[in-house]
Design a protein around this motif. Sequence first.
Motif, mmCIF file in Angstrom:
data_model
loop_
_atom_site.group_PDB
_atom_site.id
_atom_site.type_symbol
_atom_site.label_atom_id
_atom_site.label_comp_id
_atom_site.label_asym_id
_atom_site.label_seq_id
_atom_site.Cartn_x
_atom_site.Cartn_y
_atom_site.Cartn_z
ATOM 1 N N CYS A 10 -24.708 -29.341 61.049
ATOM 2 C CA CYS A 10 -25.252 -29.291 62.035
ATOM 3 C C CYS A 10 -26.744 -29.442 63.064
ATOM 4 C CB CYS A 10 -24.760 -27.175 62.563
ATOM 5 S SG CYS A 10 -24.037 -26.592 62.536
ATOM 6 N N ARG A 11 -27.464 -29.388 61.476
ATOM 7 C CA ARG A 11 -28.565 -30.433 62.212
ATOM 8 C C ARG A 11 -28.771 -31.675 61.844
ATOM 9 N NH1 ARG A 11 -33.309 -29.781 64.258
ATOM 10 N NH2 ARG A 11 -34.886 -30.734 63.310
ATOM 11 N N TRP A 12 -27.647 -32.619 60.894
ATOM 12 C CA TRP A 12 -27.463 -33.756 61.124
ATOM 13 C C TRP A 12 -27.209 -33.947 62.819
ATOM 14 C CZ3 TRP A 12 -29.881 -37.799 59.543
ATOM 15 C CH2 TRP A 12 -29.293 -39.209 60.040
ATOM 16 N N GLN A 13 -25.772 -33.152 63.197
ATOM 17 C CA GLN A 13 -24.911 -33.268 64.581
ATOM 18 C C GLN A 13 -26.833 -33.510 65.454
ATOM 19 O OE1 GLN A 13 -22.632 -31.023 64.700
ATOM 20 N NE2 GLN A 13 -21.032 -32.122 63.704
ATOM 21 N N GLN A 14 -27.335 -32.333 65.032
ATOM 22 C CA GLN A 14 -28.148 -32.338 65.857
ATOM 23 C C GLN A 14 -29.188 -33.796 66.607
ATOM 24 O OE1 GLN A 14 -30.863 -28.904 65.376
ATOM 25 N NE2 GLN A 14 -30.673 -28.100 67.319
ATOM 26 N N LEU A 15 -29.675 -34.244 65.243
ATOM 27 C CA LEU A 15 -30.733 -34.850 65.398
ATOM 28 C C LEU A 15 -29.768 -36.378 65.889
ATOM 29 C CD1 LEU A 15 -32.253 -35.128 61.510
ATOM 30 C CD2 LEU A 15 -33.374 -34.261 63.832
ATOM 31 N N ARG A 16 -28.458 -36.198 65.425
ATOM 32 C CA ARG A 16 -27.770 -37.953 66.115
ATOM 33 C C ARG A 16 -27.835 -37.666 67.547
ATOM 34 N NH1 ARG A 16 -22.974 -37.974 62.843
ATOM 35 N NH2 ARG A 16 -21.782 -37.252 64.377
ATOM 36 N N ARG A 17 -27.686 -36.163 68.306
ATOM 37 C CA ARG A 17 -27.609 -36.188 69.681
ATOM 38 C C ARG A 17 -28.816 -36.392 70.255
ATOM 39 N NH1 ARG A 17 -23.936 -31.888 68.462
ATOM 40 N NH2 ARG A 17 -26.047 -30.674 68.269
ATOM 41 N N ALA A 18 -30.082 -35.786 69.728
ATOM 42 C CA ALA A 18 -31.326 -36.576 70.703
ATOM 43 C C ALA A 18 -31.650 -38.081 70.224
ATOM 44 C CB ALA A 18 -32.747 -35.225 69.173
ATOM 45 N N ARG A 19 -31.132 -38.442 69.284
ATOM 46 C CA ARG A 19 -31.733 -39.939 69.154
ATOM 47 C C ARG A 19 -30.990 -40.708 69.993
ATOM 48 N NH1 ARG A 19 -30.564 -40.743 63.201
ATOM 49 N NH2 ARG A 19 -32.209 -39.654 62.787
ATOM 50 N N ALA A 20 -29.264 -40.326 69.857
ATOM 51 C CA ALA A 20 -28.728 -41.017 71.380
ATOM 52 C C ALA A 20 -29.154 -41.081 72.809
ATOM 53 C CB ALA A 20 -26.990 -40.261 71.145
ATOM 54 N N GLY A 26 -38.568 -32.595 68.854
ATOM 55 C CA GLY A 26 -40.450 -32.890 67.978
ATOM 56 C C GLY A 26 -40.758 -32.983 69.341
ATOM 57 N N SER A 27 -40.666 -34.056 69.840
ATOM 58 C CA SER A 27 -41.573 -35.056 70.403
ATOM 59 C C SER A 27 -42.396 -35.629 71.231
ATOM 60 C CB SER A 27 -40.930 -36.991 70.453
ATOM 61 O OG SER A 27 -39.791 -36.902 71.956
#
Length: 101
Positions: A10-20, A26-27
């Motif tokens: 779930c965390r990995w999917q969250q990071l991928r969506r944020a990157r996309a 946290g930026s």
Amino acid sequence: ASFASLIMRCRWQQLRRARASGRMLGSASEDKRPDFGRGWPHPELLEGRLPQQLAESFQRGLPLARESLNYGTGSTGSFRFGHPEFLKGLAGFLSQQYGAP
């Protein structure tokens, strides 16, 4: 799958969506408005009588804490659906709201 692997996925999917979406979690560019979906009260609520009323309500509930947290007592049985005093108050409130016993 283990619980830990589900959390990591779930965390990995969250990071991928944020990157996309062009923003990282946290930026500095992240939206800083309060997220009221997390239960943060509006600041005006904390300026009135609400904090005092909440403190008084909490103090009134302390004597029932042992029974409530243990889901009942030996003499009265279990409180599967809630503490009897709470249920009595809820029933009274709902009776007034709906005009029915």
